[in-house]
Design an enzyme around this catalytic site. Sequence first.
Site: not given
Length: 310
Positions: A136, A139-140
Amino acid sequence: MEEIDIAIIGSGPAGLAAAVYAARAQRRTVIFERNIVGGQIATTGDVENYPGFPEGVNGLDLALAMQKQAERFGAETVYEGVAAITPDTEGVGFTLDIADGSTAHAKTVIVTAGADYNKLGVPGEGEFTGKGVSYCATCDAAFFKDVPVIVVGGGDAAVDEALFTTRYASKVYLVHRREELRASRILQERLLAHEKVEVLWNTVVEQVNGDTTVTSATLRNLKTGETRELPVEAVFIFIGQTPNTSVLRGLVPLDPGGHAIVDLWMQTPIPGLYVAGDIRAEAARQLVTAAGDGATAAIRAEHFIADHFA
């Protein structure tokens, strides 16, 4: 087991949020979980995009806090999977076949079993998941500012996430096993024109390397057979997801990818059966939206029980 008001299959963010709402409504709520509480979020080190945590929060810690919150209102957790859901032939309600051979009866069911990321299956991938290997970028990617990274894949998701990653990384290598991308033409044009992106055609990741975190990836050219080690600090993998919809097959309509098709209330065509989170079609597949899905499904399930049961 006594009759359940709201049975929740899966304890990821969607399932845990559903449990909070269902139990707080004073409905007997049981969460069935075959693995660990939290689902994919439990393997995430730092979560920085969930509202209310300005300094971020550990994924497993967040999942356990959500479970504790649901249990505070009376939700129960059963560490068993559900093998089958059978709608009652008379009236409303469902029989659940539990993996341990027992059965349970529920007035309503919310399926939040999530999806599993497709893996490369190469050495180092599992070892460095959460330590440079990610599924992701939304997300990261922010954790990898001004460093080189790899994005693996060739579809819309891979190209879109590669473009997102360029906001942070110093260099983005898109590794694709074929000579052309499967992504939409407009995304391809944006990717190929971006100054930070280099596409490595006919190439696969053979191994992810590092010590405590990712430091490089071993790549192999499928045409020449040549291998090389590319210094990077992250490997983002986007080669699809497999939704955990086995209990729904034959019951509800699924899209070509196997995700359940539901309405805006997370309702399936079967009254009292809901699907929420990454397992549903057209989901954003983010922690915050999964939690919202779960809350929506629980609210609707509560209304359904009020309308159909004395």
